[in-house]
Motif scaffolding. Structure first.
Motif, PDB file in Angstrom:
ATOM      1  N   HIS A   1     -20.685  33.319  24.116  1.00  0.00           N
ATOM      2  CA  HIS A   1     -20.990  33.305  22.796  1.00  0.00           C
ATOM      3  C   HIS A   1     -19.833  32.380  22.080  1.00  0.00           C
ATOM      4  CE1 HIS A   1     -21.575  34.348  18.449  1.00  0.00           C
ATOM      5  NE2 HIS A   1     -22.791  34.680  18.889  1.00  0.00           N
ATOM      6  N   PRO A   2     -20.211  31.559  21.182  1.00  0.00           N
ATOM      7  CA  PRO A   2     -19.268  30.458  20.418  1.00  0.00           C
ATOM      8  C   PRO A   2     -18.126  31.341  19.942  1.00  0.00           C
ATOM      9  CG  PRO A   2     -21.531  30.021  19.937  1.00  0.00           C
ATOM     10  CD  PRO A   2     -21.710  31.293  20.519  1.00  0.00           C
ATOM     11  N   TRP A   3     -18.384  32.390  19.335  1.00  0.00           N
ATOM     12  CA  TRP A   3     -17.083  33.171  18.795  1.00  0.00           C
ATOM     13  C   TRP A   3     -16.034  33.823  19.852  1.00  0.00           C
ATOM     14  CZ3 TRP A   3     -19.775  36.617  14.595  1.00  0.00           C
ATOM     15  CH2 TRP A   3     -20.277  35.813  13.420  1.00  0.00           C
ATOM     16  N   THR A   4     -16.758  34.115  21.013  1.00  0.00           N
ATOM     17  CA  THR A   4     -15.801  34.522  22.274  1.00  0.00           C
ATOM     18  C   THR A   4     -15.114  33.175  22.444  1.00  0.00           C
ATOM     19  OG1 THR A   4     -17.493  36.237  22.780  1.00  0.00           O
ATOM     20  CG2 THR A   4     -15.677  35.602  24.236  1.00  0.00           C
ATOM     21  N   LEU A   5     -15.712  32.106  22.738  1.00  0.00           N
ATOM     22  CA  LEU A   5     -15.187  31.015  23.299  1.00  0.00           C
ATOM     23  C   LEU A   5     -13.943  30.566  22.195  1.00  0.00           C
ATOM     24  CD1 LEU A   5     -18.093  29.210  24.549  1.00  0.00           C
ATOM     25  CD2 LEU A   5     -16.646  30.509  25.794  1.00  0.00           C
ATOM     26  N   VAL A   6     -14.356  30.580  20.961  1.00  0.00           N
ATOM     27  CA  VAL A   6     -13.214  30.213  19.983  1.00  0.00           C
ATOM     28  C   VAL A   6     -12.012  31.084  20.005  1.00  0.00           C
ATOM     29  CG1 VAL A   6     -12.694  30.147  17.293  1.00  0.00           C
ATOM     30  CG2 VAL A   6     -14.642  29.099  18.270  1.00  0.00           C
ATOM     31  N   ALA A   7     -12.149  32.348  20.174  1.00  0.00           N
ATOM     32  CA  ALA A   7     -11.224  33.188  20.392  1.00  0.00           C
ATOM     33  C   ALA A   7     -10.347  32.719  21.704  1.00  0.00           C
ATOM     34  CB  ALA A   7     -11.676  34.597  20.370  1.00  0.00           C
ATOM     35  N   ARG A   8     -10.912  32.520  22.852  1.00  0.00           N
ATOM     36  CA  ARG A   8     -10.440  32.030  24.009  1.00  0.00           C
ATOM     37  C   ARG A   8      -9.557  30.692  23.814  1.00  0.00           C
ATOM     38  NH1 ARG A   8     -11.236  34.714  28.321  1.00  0.00           N
ATOM     39  NH2 ARG A   8     -12.874  35.942  28.757  1.00  0.00           N
ATOM     40  N   GLU A   9      -9.994  29.954  23.025  1.00  0.00           N
ATOM     41  CA  GLU A   9      -9.122  28.499  22.710  1.00  0.00           C
ATOM     42  C   GLU A   9      -7.879  29.121  21.971  1.00  0.00           C
ATOM     43  OE1 GLU A   9     -11.849  25.981  20.636  1.00  0.00           O
ATOM     44  OE2 GLU A   9     -13.135  25.759  22.414  1.00  0.00           O
ATOM     45  N   LYS A  10      -8.173  30.357  20.847  1.00  0.00           N
ATOM     46  CA  LYS A  10      -7.093  30.451  20.010  1.00  0.00           C
ATOM     47  C   LYS A  10      -5.934  31.120  21.062  1.00  0.00           C
ATOM     48  CE  LYS A  10      -8.593  31.628  15.571  1.00  0.00           C
ATOM     49  NZ  LYS A  10      -7.461  30.874  14.753  1.00  0.00           N
ATOM     50  N   LEU A  11      -6.383  31.902  22.216  1.00  0.00           N
ATOM     51  CA  LEU A  11      -5.504  32.572  23.144  1.00  0.00           C
ATOM     52  C   LEU A  11      -4.748  31.445  23.877  1.00  0.00           C
ATOM     53  CD1 LEU A  11      -4.322  35.144  24.584  1.00  0.00           C
ATOM     54  CD2 LEU A  11      -6.576  34.788  26.196  1.00  0.00           C
ATOM     55  N   ALA A  12      -5.297  30.411  24.214  1.00  0.00           N
ATOM     56  CA  ALA A  12      -4.543  29.433  24.897  1.00  0.00           C
ATOM     57  C   ALA A  12      -3.721  28.690  24.138  1.00  0.00           C
ATOM     58  CB  ALA A  12      -5.600  28.451  25.633  1.00  0.00           C
ATOM     59  N   THR A  13      -3.858  28.503  22.928  1.00  0.00           N
ATOM     60  CA  THR A  13      -3.090  27.926  21.825  1.00  0.00           C
ATOM     61  C   THR A  13      -1.720  28.657  21.641  1.00  0.00           C
ATOM     62  OG1 THR A  13      -4.881  26.739  20.792  1.00  0.00           O
ATOM     63  CG2 THR A  13      -2.669  27.086  19.531  1.00  0.00           C
ATOM     64  N   TYR A  14      -2.020  30.091  21.721  1.00  0.00           N
ATOM     65  CA  TYR A  14      -0.810  30.898  21.237  1.00  0.00           C
ATOM     66  C   TYR A  14       0.036  30.988  22.701  1.00  0.00           C
ATOM     67  CZ  TYR A  14      -3.715  32.727  17.336  1.00  0.00           C
ATOM     68  OH  TYR A  14      -4.417  32.973  16.221  1.00  0.00           O
ATOM     69  N   ARG A  15      -0.692  31.214  23.724  1.00  0.00           N
ATOM     70  CA  ARG A  15       0.253  30.997  24.762  1.00  0.00           C
ATOM     71  C   ARG A  15       1.164  29.629  24.987  1.00  0.00           C
ATOM     72  NH1 ARG A  15      -4.242  33.807  29.081  1.00  0.00           N
ATOM     73  NH2 ARG A  15      -3.516  36.018  28.614  1.00  0.00           N
ATOM     74  N   ASP A  16       0.444  28.484  24.647  1.00  0.00           N
ATOM     75  CA  ASP A  16       1.389  27.395  24.816  1.00  0.00           C
ATOM     76  C   ASP A  16       2.487  27.214  23.774  1.00  0.00           C
ATOM     77  OD1 ASP A  16      -0.478  26.286  26.817  1.00  0.00           O
ATOM     78  OD2 ASP A  16      -1.656  25.068  25.268  1.00  0.00           O
ATOM     79  N   SER A  17       2.025  27.783  22.473  1.00  0.00           N
ATOM     80  CA  SER A  17       3.192  28.033  21.428  1.00  0.00           C
ATOM     81  C   SER A  17       4.091  28.745  22.051  1.00  0.00           C
ATOM     82  CB  SER A  17       2.402  28.402  20.444  1.00  0.00           C
ATOM     83  OG  SER A  17       1.486  27.536  19.855  1.00  0.00           O
ATOM     84  N   ARG A  18       3.851  29.794  22.587  1.00  0.00           N
ATOM     85  CA  ARG A  18       4.915  30.699  23.126  1.00  0.00           C
ATOM     86  C   ARG A  18       5.779  30.122  24.046  1.00  0.00           C
ATOM     87  NH1 ARG A  18       3.487  36.240  26.034  1.00  0.00           N
ATOM     88  NH2 ARG A  18       2.625  34.766  27.330  1.00  0.00           N
ATOM     89  N   ARG A  19       5.218  29.376  24.806  1.00  0.00           N
ATOM     90  CA  ARG A  19       6.128  28.572  25.794  1.00  0.00           C
ATOM     91  C   ARG A  19       7.031  27.801  25.043  1.00  0.00           C
ATOM     92  NH1 ARG A  19       1.239  27.052  29.555  1.00  0.00           N
ATOM     93  NH2 ARG A  19       0.325  28.869  28.847  1.00  0.00           N
ATOM     94  N   ASN A  20       6.620  27.140  24.264  1.00  0.00           N
ATOM     95  CA  ASN A  20       7.039  25.982  23.666  1.00  0.00           C
ATOM     96  C   ASN A  20       8.379  26.237  22.554  1.00  0.00           C
ATOM     97  OD1 ASN A  20       5.826  24.182  25.328  1.00  0.00           O
ATOM     98  ND2 ASN A  20       4.097  24.068  23.685  1.00  0.00           N
ATOM     99  N   ALA A  21       8.111  27.730  22.281  1.00  0.00           N
ATOM    100  CA  ALA A  21       9.144  28.274  21.164  1.00  0.00           C
ATOM    101  C   ALA A  21      10.437  28.255  21.681  1.00  0.00           C
ATOM    102  CB  ALA A  21       8.506  29.392  20.611  1.00  0.00           C
TER     103      ALA A  21
END
Length: 54
Positions: free
Chosen positions: A34-54
Motif C-alpha cells: 500500500h502507498p502509505w506503507t511504502l511511505v513509512a518504509r521510506e521514512k524509516l530509511a531516512t531516519y536510519r541514514d540520519s542516525r548514521r550521519n549524526a
C-alpha cells in the motif's frame, strides 16, 4: 506523525522505533505494498541514514 517530531528533535532511535510500529500496523491493515506503507518504509530509511550521519 510522532516519528517526524522525534526525528526533527534528533531523537532518531525513538523515531525509528515509532515508525517501525507504524509500519507493522499498516502492513497488517493495508498490506505491504500500500502507498502509505511504502511511505513509512521510506521514512524509516531516512531516519536510519540520519542516525548514521549524526
Amino acid at each position: 506523525m510522532l516519528s517526524s517530531v522525534l526525528a526533527a528533535l534528533g531523537e532518531f532511535s525513538e523515531a525509528i522505533e515509532e515508525i517501525e510500529t507504524v509500519i507493522e500496523g499498516r502492513e497488517r491493515v493495508l498490506g505491504p505494498s500500500h502507498p502509505w506503507t511504502l511511505v513509512a518504509r521510506e521514512k524509516l530509511a531516512t531516519y536510519r541514514d540520519s542516525r548514521r550521519n549524526a
